[in-house]
Design a protein around this motif. Structure first.
Motif, PDB file in Angstrom:
ATOM      1  N   LYS A 274     -30.496   1.315 -64.440  1.00 49.28           N
ATOM      2  CA  LYS A 274     -31.606   1.733 -64.403  1.00 49.28           C
ATOM      3  C   LYS A 274     -32.510   0.647 -65.438  1.00 49.28           C
ATOM      4  O   LYS A 274     -31.663  -0.380 -66.398  1.00 49.28           O
ATOM      5  N   THR A 275     -33.920   0.976 -65.865  1.00 49.06           N
ATOM      6  CA  THR A 275     -34.405   0.025 -66.113  1.00 49.06           C
ATOM      7  C   THR A 275     -35.193   0.314 -67.063  1.00 49.06           C
ATOM      8  O   THR A 275     -35.916   1.293 -66.966  1.00 49.06           O
ATOM      9  N   ILE A 276     -35.744  -0.664 -68.261  1.00 45.49           N
ATOM     10  CA  ILE A 276     -36.365  -0.381 -68.936  1.00 45.49           C
ATOM     11  C   ILE A 276     -38.326  -0.825 -68.382  1.00 45.49           C
ATOM     12  O   ILE A 276     -39.467   0.100 -68.862  1.00 45.49           O
ATOM     13  N   TYR A 277     -38.018  -1.900 -67.887  1.00 42.00           N
ATOM     14  CA  TYR A 277     -39.252  -2.172 -67.582  1.00 42.00           C
ATOM     15  C   TYR A 277     -39.442  -1.714 -66.099  1.00 42.00           C
ATOM     16  O   TYR A 277     -38.476  -1.498 -65.392  1.00 42.00           O
ATOM     17  N   ASP A 278     -40.872  -1.798 -65.885  1.00 41.17           N
ATOM     18  CA  ASP A 278     -41.182  -1.040 -63.833  1.00 41.17           C
ATOM     19  C   ASP A 278     -40.120   0.110 -64.417  1.00 41.17           C
ATOM     20  O   ASP A 278     -39.644   0.496 -63.551  1.00 41.17           O
ATOM     21  N   TYR A 279     -40.304   0.947 -65.857  1.00 41.48           N
ATOM     22  CA  TYR A 279     -39.537   2.177 -65.702  1.00 41.48           C
ATOM     23  C   TYR A 279     -39.334   3.015 -63.990  1.00 41.48           C
ATOM     24  O   TYR A 279     -38.577   4.000 -64.362  1.00 41.48           O
ATOM     25  N   ASN A 406     -35.269  -7.804 -61.250  1.00 42.37           N
ATOM     26  CA  ASN A 406     -34.626  -8.983 -60.924  1.00 42.37           C
ATOM     27  C   ASN A 406     -35.332  -9.703 -59.705  1.00 42.37           C
ATOM     28  O   ASN A 406     -35.025 -10.561 -59.324  1.00 42.37           O
ATOM     29  N   LYS A 407     -36.351  -8.674 -58.918  1.00 41.02           N
ATOM     30  CA  LYS A 407     -37.041  -9.754 -58.242  1.00 41.02           C
ATOM     31  C   LYS A 407     -38.172  -8.624 -58.640  1.00 41.02           C
ATOM     32  O   LYS A 407     -38.875  -7.489 -58.235  1.00 41.02           O
ATOM     33  N   TYR A 408     -39.928  -9.093 -57.820  1.00 39.88           N
ATOM     34  CA  TYR A 408     -41.061  -8.809 -58.113  1.00 39.88           C
ATOM     35  C   TYR A 408     -40.861  -7.730 -59.800  1.00 39.88           C
ATOM     36  O   TYR A 408     -41.650  -6.827 -59.563  1.00 39.88           O
ATOM     37  N   PRO A 409     -41.091  -8.856 -60.860  1.00 41.93           N
ATOM     38  CA  PRO A 409     -40.992  -8.547 -61.517  1.00 41.93           C
ATOM     39  C   PRO A 409     -42.973  -8.426 -62.506  1.00 41.93           C
ATOM     40  O   PRO A 409     -43.682  -9.192 -61.376  1.00 41.93           O
ATOM     41  N   LYS A 414     -45.281  -4.895 -71.347  1.00 41.30           N
ATOM     42  CA  LYS A 414     -45.275  -5.177 -72.419  1.00 41.30           C
ATOM     43  C   LYS A 414     -43.751  -3.709 -72.778  1.00 41.30           C
ATOM     44  O   LYS A 414     -44.613  -2.500 -72.746  1.00 41.30           O
ATOM     45  N   MET A 415     -42.863  -3.807 -73.124  1.00 41.08           N
ATOM     46  CA  MET A 415     -41.971  -2.762 -73.630  1.00 41.08           C
ATOM     47  C   MET A 415     -41.748  -2.799 -74.812  1.00 41.08           C
ATOM     48  O   MET A 415     -41.349  -1.151 -75.760  1.00 41.08           O
ATOM     49  N   LYS A 416     -42.006  -3.522 -76.174  1.00 38.48           N
ATOM     50  CA  LYS A 416     -41.157  -3.315 -77.390  1.00 38.48           C
ATOM     51  C   LYS A 416     -41.991  -2.623 -78.268  1.00 38.48           C
ATOM     52  O   LYS A 416     -41.418  -2.079 -79.048  1.00 38.48           O
ATOM     53  N   LYS A 445     -29.144  -7.950 -70.217  1.00 37.62           N
ATOM     54  CA  LYS A 445     -29.312  -9.231 -70.549  1.00 37.62           C
ATOM     55  C   LYS A 445     -30.966 -10.083 -70.593  1.00 37.62           C
ATOM     56  O   LYS A 445     -31.540 -11.018 -71.417  1.00 37.62           O
ATOM     57  N   LEU A 446     -31.426  -9.513 -69.621  1.00 32.88           N
ATOM     58  CA  LEU A 446     -32.590  -9.981 -68.810  1.00 32.88           C
ATOM     59  C   LEU A 446     -33.707  -9.540 -69.085  1.00 32.88           C
ATOM     60  O   LEU A 446     -34.821 -10.434 -70.611  1.00 32.88           O
ATOM     61  N   GLU A 447     -33.976  -8.347 -69.968  1.00 33.46           N
ATOM     62  CA  GLU A 447     -34.600  -7.381 -70.711  1.00 33.46           C
ATOM     63  C   GLU A 447     -34.604  -7.527 -72.039  1.00 33.46           C
ATOM     64  O   GLU A 447     -35.694  -8.075 -72.865  1.00 33.46           O
TER      65      GLU A 447
END
Length: 454
Positions: A274-279, A406-409, A414-416, A445-447
């Protein structure tokens, strides 16, 4: 004599299919081009045929009986009561309460809830005979089915220490609770810890079975079902086979102790991918993971809200997660057929191959002294770290893809300023008996790098 449509076509053998594929490959090598190896070292073929099918896996699942479960973290009792009533009215069929300390007034929490013939889980971050006795009394009074999900070994693996009780490793306390209660299932195996820390499927199930075997060995008077709290990942068919293999192998092992002990699967999507970007992509991931859970034979499915990583519990996230399961059940008819994976040569083959590898690893663990010994000497953690590192390398090199991360970000994302929770590994300095097993997401790490650049 009645004929069917298939009578007009000659059967095609697996050999003929392979020859046709080789012809279409136009000189490319068959094994290197269309066969791939999974992290569990299972070779996945481009097709599966009845010519090569030997025997179905001996496992029965009941998709018609799966329950939609709602997670509720209990802090404010009044709010938790209202939330429980609201979620039941909106389609939840089961509840899982997470309770951090025994000061919670459990009788007040449960007294006004419609619990008759309802399954309720309690993830307790403590061990208390008095607290569990109260649960036992309420379950009898309400005619409900309560699963306490007490897991001292899982707590030891996750936190590095046992629950604070008078006995050294909690087993005597569990025995005393079992003697003092009549209507509860007490024990749980936190399989999600191994999955979220990066263990491959073979390790996840072998470790959880060895984990359960410690309880079977040390607590011979326990006869109620064992709850396996499972996290499912994104490898759709493998996850279906994983749950089937777990159920089949637990039955095999439990029969050596008490054939009446059942395996109860409470399943939730993994956090690892799961990710925080493009949630919003998390909703796609959890949908297919819930599908795997149901088809694999989950007794209950507790979905993970799309924003669970970075938002506190909220009504909107919960409603979306619950509605995903309601759509699968009432509009996609996932509850209409039992044993839905039967007859799929691919899934049957995966189930059998996984079961063989899992059983081999389980026997190796037992031959080396058992799960607790290997947990104490750091072997389990080391093996999980090795598997996690391999998967992390695939993610970092973009061979394992998380869309939007890690693909098509989306570089404008913005998430901060939207983080209510800290979504990364938390370091808690403390004295422990062993080094804990740590859950970690692939994208962390990427996030963190992206957040620093916002």
């Amino acid at each position: 004599m009645a004929t069917t449509l298939f009578d007009d076509f000659n059967p095609i053998s697996s050999k003929q299919w392979k020859q046709k594929i080789q012809f279409e490959l136009d000189g490319a090598e068959y094994n290197q081009t269309v066969i791939w190896n999974s992290p569990e070292d299972i070779q996945v073929k481009p097709f599966y045929h009845r010519d090569e099918f030997s025997k179905a896996a001996a496992v029965k699942t009941e998709a018609s009986n799966f329950k939609i479960c709602q997670n509720i973290f209990v802090y404010d009792i009044e709010k938790s009561i209202q939330r429980a009533i609201n979620t039941i009215e909106r389609g939840a069929e089961s509840l899982r309460f997470t309770i951090e300390n025994e000061k919670i007034d459990i009788e007040k929490l449960l007294e006004s809830l419609p619990l008759e013939n309802r399954i309720v889980y309690f993830n307790l971050n403590f061990i208390s005979i008095d607290f569990v006795k109260k649960l036992d009394a309420v379950s009898l009074q309400k005619k409900a089915f309560f699963y306490c999900n007490i897991d001292p070994i899982g707590h030891f693996a996750r936190e590095g220490n046992w629950f604070p009780t008078s006995d050294k490793n909690n087993f005597e306390t569990i025995e005393n609770i079992a003697k003092a209660t009549t209507n509860l299932s007490l024990l749980s195996i936190d399989l999600g810890l191994y999955q979220n820390a990066g263990a491959n499927i073979t390790q996840q199930i072998a470790y959880s079975l060895a984990h359960a075997n410690e309880y079977l060995n040390r607590l011979p008077n326990i006869t109620k079902p064992f709850v396996f709290q499972v996290s499912v990942g994104t490898n759709y068919f493998f996850e279906i086979a994983k749950l089937r293999a777990l159920r089949m192998l637990f039955k095999l092992i439990a029969e050596e102790y008490n054939p009446d002990i059942e395996c109860h699967l409470l399943v939730t999507p993994t956090k690892r991918n799961k990710t925080i970007y493009d949630y919003n992509v998390n909703m796609l991931r959890t949908t297919t993971e819930c599908m795997s859970a149901i088809l694999g034979g989950a007794d209950a499915v507790a979905n993970l809200p799309y924003d669970a990583l970075y938002h506190k519990d909220n009504e909107f996230g919960d409603r979306i997660a619950r509605n995903q399961l309601l759509v699968l059940k009432h509009e996609s008819y996932f509850d209409k057929v039992d044993n839905p994976a039967d007859g799929s040569y691919y899934i049957e083959s995966l189930t059998t191959q996984l079961a063989e590898k899992i059983l081999k690893l389980f026997k190796e663990i037992e031959a080396d002294g058992g799960f607790l010994k290997l947990l104490n000497d750091g072997t389990i953690k080391k093996k999980i770290q090795e598997s996690a590192a391999k998967e992390q390398e695939l993610f970092d090199s973009k061979k394992e893809v998380l869309l939007g991360t890690n693909k098509y970000p989306n570089k404008e994302d913005k998430m901060k300023h939207d983080l209510e929770l800290f979504p990364f590994v938390k370091i808690k300095p403390r004295k422990t008996l062993i080094t804990p097993i740590i859950e970690k997401r692939l994208a962390e790490k990427l996030e963190q790098e992206r957040l620093e650049l916002e």
